[in-house]
Enzyme design. Structure first.
Site, short mmCIF file in Angstrom:
data_model
loop_
_atom_site.label_atom_id
_atom_site.label_comp_id
_atom_site.label_asym_id
_atom_site.label_seq_id
_atom_site.Cartn_x
_atom_site.Cartn_y
_atom_site.Cartn_z
CG PHE A 145 -1.81 1.18 1.34
CD1 PHE A 145 -2.83 1.39 0.42
CD2 PHE A 145 -1.66 2.10 2.37
CE1 PHE A 145 -3.68 2.49 0.52
CE2 PHE A 145 -2.51 3.20 2.49
CZ PHE A 145 -3.52 3.39 1.55
CD GLU A 146 3.26 5.70 -1.73
OE1 GLU A 146 2.75 6.51 -0.91
OE2 GLU A 146 4.46 5.41 -1.74
CB VAL A 147 -0.16 6.22 2.66
CG1 VAL A 147 1.09 7.10 2.71
CG2 VAL A 147 -1.31 6.87 3.42
NE ARG A 148 4.27 9.08 -0.76
CZ ARG A 148 5.44 9.20 -1.38
NH1 ARG A 148 6.02 10.39 -1.45
NH2 ARG A 148 6.02 8.14 -1.92
#
Length: 427
Positions: free
Chosen positions: A234-237
């Site tokens: 998961f890449e929060v941005r």
């Protein structure tokens, strides 16, 4: 493996609608996109609709184009990184397919079941410079939370307005990306991005995985062993991850390295086949029947696992010491350079690896046992010429140097060497 009938049909259709006499894809600019939009709306005003949905930092219009009257909405966007142009042209070739074959049962079914929206060239300022970031210097794909870019705000607002059931995030990836273990080029990579740290599944993400499986089955006969899968960390941005969190599952399609000079056409064709196959499967309901295992079993990408050229077993001079035996690896990818005041597309390369390179894949391997690799000096040397060995200071080969080399073999005369091979990529 034989090519399946659907893949043959779609590929043959692409041959009838593909754009002719295009500039190299890195040189497709915002003006070209605007011309394509105008042409589309003029030639098929009842079939396509369009609007300017926002503007870039420098004021370039962001165009929203759509077709179909179905209850389910799908949103595709391309070139949020300005130096990733393949899908922008492929989207307009998709539109051309819809325009030219509007009465074909396949297209009629697609139009009646879906409303397909596209936002091509989300980063026109970056495309103008052939750079990843926008004119602010921000990576739009890492601006999903702060929304400091007008381009990112436009994409978010369009998604919120449409509430699409599925999104397609269309990119190009590093030309050094390989398929794990096989070392083949990852010409297409797929991902159904996670929407949380736990990489949870819900109905939407499962649908995205199934659509990826459909794309794999459509493309694998055309590029066996050349399909990879991104890590789903998961890449929060990132937009893809957050759009999933906001309620729209997404499919990431990354177009990667291709071994021949006609890579622009080959990559556009793969995108066209992928998009038509996916949209048809969603429209018909066949995507729901796809095997998720076909997605889960796609081999992962191997970052930096591929080289354009490997020179094996040459004698090389480093920054100090005597010559030693080493492999030289050249990495190369499309780029834009200024030549005589004009932008031109080139294949730019540099020495990326030095040493024992047996673990890398390569488009081309040169066996160089008994040869000495040195930088190519200025001038009009050609293969077959005889030259003295350059002074020691001019023999140094280093990672990061331009991929401009000559491979020399002793000529038999004292201190004279024959030029066996010249290797030259643009800087």
């Amino acid at each position: 493996m034989t090519v399946s009938e659907p893949a043959i049909l779609i590929t043959e259709v692409w041959d009838t609608v593909r754009f002719q006499e295009l500039p190299p894809l890195p040189l497709v600019r915002h003006g070209q996109v605007e011309a394509w939009v105008r042409r589309l709306l003029e030639k098929a005003p009842g079939l396509f609709q369009g609007e300017v949905v926002g503007h870039s930092v420098e004021g370039r219009a962001l165009h929203h184009v759509w077709f179909g009257s179905g209850p389910r909405h799908v949103l595709l966007w391309s070139q949020m990184h300005g130096d990733e142009p393949t899908a922008t042209t492929a989207l307009f070739e998709l539109f051309e397919y819809i325009r030219c074959y509007r009465e074909h049962p396949r297209v009629e079914a697609l139009r009646s079941e879906l409303t397909v929206h596209a936002l091509p060239m989300l980063n026109p300022d970056g495309a103008e410079r052939f750079q990843r970031v926008n004119a602010q210097g921000i990576d739009i794909n890492r601006d999903a939370l702060r929304l400091q870019t007008p381009e990112g705000r436009t994409l978010k607002a369009l998604r919120d307005r449409l509430q699409p059931c599925l999104g397609f995030n269309l990119h190009n990836q590093d030309w050094r990306t390989a398929v794990e273990k096989t070392r083949k080029p990852a010409s297409i990579s797929l991902l159904a991005p996670a929407f949380d740290e736990a990489r949870s599944d819900n109905a939407g993400r499962v649908l995205a995985k199934k659509v990826c499986a459909v794309i794999r089955d459509a493309l694998e006969p055309l590029i066996p062993g050349q399909i990879g899968r991104y890590s789903d960390a998961f890449e929060v941005r990132a937009f893809g991850d957050n759009i999933g969190r906001w309620g729209t599952p997404t499919v990431l399609i990354e177009t990667g390295p291709w071994p021949t000079a006609d890579h622009d056409e080959a990559q556009r064709r793969l995108n066209f086949v992928a998009l038509v196959s996916a949209l048809e499967a969603v429209a018909s309901g066949k995507a729901e029947e796809a095997d998720v295992g076909r997605y889960e079993s796609i081999p992962l990408n191997e970052s930096k696992g591929l080289l354009r050229l490997v020179v094996k077993g040459a004698q090389v001079f480093g920054e100090a010491g005597d010559a030693f035996t080493a492999d030289l690896g050249v990495a190369a990818s499309p780029a834009v350079r200024e030549r005589a005041g004009q932008a031109v597309a080139v294949m730019a390369g540099e020495i990326a690896e030095l040493g024992d390179l047996r673990v890398f894949g390569a488009f081309e391997t040169v066996e160089a046992e008994g040869l000495t690799a040195v930088p190519l000096p200025p001038g009009a040397l050609k293969e077959g010429d005889t030259v003295p060995l350059p002074p020691r200071k001019d023999c140094t080969v280093r990672v990061g140097h331009p991929a401009e080399l000559m491979l020399l073999r002793p000529d038999g005369r004292p201190e004279m060497w024959r030029v066996e091979r010249i290797i030259r990529f643009d800087r």
